[in-house]
Write a protein that holds these residues in place. Structure first.
Motif, mmCIF file in Angstrom:
data_model
loop_
_atom_site.group_PDB
_atom_site.id
_atom_site.type_symbol
_atom_site.label_atom_id
_atom_site.label_comp_id
_atom_site.label_asym_id
_atom_site.label_seq_id
_atom_site.Cartn_x
_atom_site.Cartn_y
_atom_site.Cartn_z
ATOM 1 N N GLU A 127 124.147 66.662 -20.323
ATOM 2 C CA GLU A 127 124.365 65.853 -21.510
ATOM 3 C C GLU A 127 124.980 66.730 -22.599
ATOM 4 N N VAL A 128 125.834 66.120 -23.413
ATOM 5 C CA VAL A 128 126.506 66.894 -24.459
ATOM 6 C C VAL A 128 125.500 67.568 -25.387
ATOM 7 N N SER A 129 124.406 66.884 -25.695
ATOM 8 C CA SER A 129 123.402 67.458 -26.595
ATOM 9 C C SER A 129 122.672 68.640 -25.965
ATOM 10 N N ASN A 130 122.845 68.836 -24.664
ATOM 11 C CA ASN A 130 122.280 70.007 -23.995
ATOM 12 C C ASN A 130 123.361 71.044 -23.726
ATOM 13 N N GLY A 131 124.470 70.942 -24.443
ATOM 14 C CA GLY A 131 125.582 71.844 -24.195
ATOM 15 C C GLY A 131 126.119 72.500 -25.444
ATOM 16 N N LEU A 132 126.815 73.605 -25.237
ATOM 17 C CA LEU A 132 127.559 74.316 -26.272
ATOM 18 C C LEU A 132 128.871 74.778 -25.660
ATOM 19 N N LEU A 133 129.955 74.676 -26.393
ATOM 20 C CA LEU A 133 131.209 75.242 -25.918
ATOM 21 C C LEU A 133 131.310 76.665 -26.458
ATOM 22 N N LEU A 134 131.347 77.625 -25.526
ATOM 23 C CA LEU A 134 131.301 79.036 -25.903
ATOM 24 C C LEU A 134 132.415 79.816 -25.217
ATOM 25 N N ARG A 135 132.895 80.839 -25.880
ATOM 26 C CA ARG A 135 133.781 81.798 -25.226
ATOM 27 C C ARG A 135 133.020 82.401 -24.044
ATOM 28 N N ARG A 136 133.723 82.723 -22.981
ATOM 29 C CA ARG A 136 133.031 83.072 -21.738
ATOM 30 C C ARG A 136 132.111 84.279 -21.864
ATOM 31 N N ASP A 137 132.497 85.290 -22.623
ATOM 32 C CA ASP A 137 131.612 86.438 -22.759
ATOM 33 C C ASP A 137 130.341 86.049 -23.511
ATOM 34 N N ILE A 138 130.480 85.189 -24.507
ATOM 35 C CA ILE A 138 129.303 84.746 -25.258
ATOM 36 C C ILE A 138 128.434 83.833 -24.400
ATOM 37 N N HIS A 139 129.058 83.038 -23.557
ATOM 38 C CA HIS A 139 128.289 82.206 -22.614
ATOM 39 C C HIS A 139 127.426 83.087 -21.715
ATOM 40 N N SER A 140 128.021 84.158 -21.193
ATOM 41 C CA SER A 140 127.259 85.061 -20.321
ATOM 42 C C SER A 140 126.084 85.685 -21.071
ATOM 43 N N LEU A 141 126.335 86.100 -22.300
ATOM 44 C CA LEU A 141 125.261 86.690 -23.104
ATOM 45 C C LEU A 141 124.187 85.663 -23.446
ATOM 46 N N PHE A 142 124.601 84.425 -23.687
ATOM 47 C CA PHE A 142 123.658 83.340 -24.004
ATOM 48 C C PHE A 142 122.745 83.077 -22.807
ATOM 49 N N ASP A 143 123.335 82.975 -21.613
ATOM 50 C CA ASP A 143 122.526 82.723 -20.413
ATOM 51 C C ASP A 143 121.570 83.877 -20.128
ATOM 52 N N ALA A 144 121.997 85.105 -20.452
ATOM 53 C CA ALA A 144 121.171 86.281 -20.179
ATOM 54 C C ALA A 144 120.174 86.576 -21.295
ATOM 55 N N GLY A 145 120.260 85.860 -22.406
ATOM 56 C CA GLY A 145 119.296 86.029 -23.484
ATOM 57 C C GLY A 145 119.661 87.053 -24.533
#
Length: 306
Positions: free
Chosen positions: A229-247
């Motif tokens: 769902e869109v409310s469970n998402g964020l559009l992120l630059r790929r390096d920031i996405h990786s950092l977000f998933d890793a905490g």
């Protein structure tokens, strides 16, 4: 309730490729040119019909989303669910239909129409097009279930897909055979497309606009039960996405970007990321599409390294 039904023309190879793939949750019914598609709203019925000499409706699905995207991104997201075995094969078909330059550096923009709850009929179950269908139609035609032909298409599709589509009707407690919108279940691909457009194709943190460098991140991970769902998402630059998933980074429930001290401690680096610490991210205009504060709080408490 009256709804629209689209019958769109496709080729035999696209159909056969997808029919042979097991357990497809979504497919990309792409058009070789980047044309806007506004014939349906999410939840309406999209049927596909083969070119001559077959001239029969051979399957369909529930329309979820449409927009224009580069073919390379469509391949990255959907792979063989584009109805091709490789990006090269997909590009060859685009070139064939567009009569375009064969320069393989071109990354064609194409029209993407995302379908969920798809079905592919055996030949014995193929559906004959309505009498008004003209043989010179090369794209699609729209019908409405208020009319005899539109109702015929709706009923014929449901008669051949009772196990899948009638289950969707049962979930919405609508009598079998009565035309109704069916809630499209977004898959990973549709989720990425919708989040990308909801954030106007810009990273929520950096405002980066280079499309191949952007990812749709789940706040509450899908593998743990999070929704597409869109409310469970964020559009992120790929390096920031990786950092977000890793905490190593997070977004607070008040939509502020935070960077963990663990980056400096573990990598003795991170200057560019720390420069973004405390900045407010850009969120969608519509409140129901903005990041869910409860999901963000969960990420802060369970994933973020602090």
């Amino acid at each position: 309730m009256a709804i629209n039904v689209v019958v769109a023309v496709t080729d035999y190879d696209w159909f056969v490729t997808l029919k042979q793939l097991p357990d497809l949750s979504e497919v990309n019914f792409w058009a070789p040119s980047p044309k806007n598609f506004r014939a349906l709203q999410p939840g309406e019925l999209f049927l596909f019909k083969l070119h001559a000499p077959y001239d029969m409706i051979v399957g369909g699905g529930i329309f979820a989303y449409a927009n224009q995207f580069p073919c390379s991104l469509a391949w990255e997201i959907f792979g063989e669910a584009n109805g091709a075995h490789s990006l090269g094969q997909m590009r060859e078909r685009i070139i064939k239909y567009r009569r375009a330059d064969t320069n393989y550096q071109n990354d064609f923009n194409i029209g993407c129409r995302i379908l969920t709850q798809t079905f592919f009929l055996d030949e014995s179950d193929w559906i004959r097009p309505p009498e008004s269908w003209a043989k010179n139609i090369v794209t699609f035609k729209t019908y409405n279930t208020n009319d005899e032909e539109g109702l015929y298409l709706w009923q014929a599709a449901h008669a051949h897909t009772s196990k899948r589509l009638s289950q969707q009707l049962a979930e919405t407690r609508v009598p079998y055979g009565e035309p109704t919108l069916v809630l499209p279940r977004l898959g990973q691909g549709a989720f990425r497309f919708v989040v990308t457009d909801t954030y106007h194709r810009r990273c929520a943190v950096t405002q980066e606009r280079t499309l191949p460098a952007l990812d749709a991140a789940h706040i509450f991970p899908y593998h743990l039960g999070g929704d597409h769902e869109v409310s469970n998402g964020l559009l992120l630059r790929r390096d920031i996405h990786s950092l977000f998933d890793a905490g190593y980074v997070t977004v607070t429930p008040s939509w502020e970007f935070e960077v963990s001290r663990a980056i400096r401690e573990e990598f003795e680096n991170g200057r560019d990321y720390y420069a973004l610490h405390g900045t407010r991210i850009r969120v969608p205009d519509r409140p129901n599409l903005r990041p869910d504060p409860s999901a963000l709080a969960w990420h802060n408490e369970n994933i973020y390294k602090g």
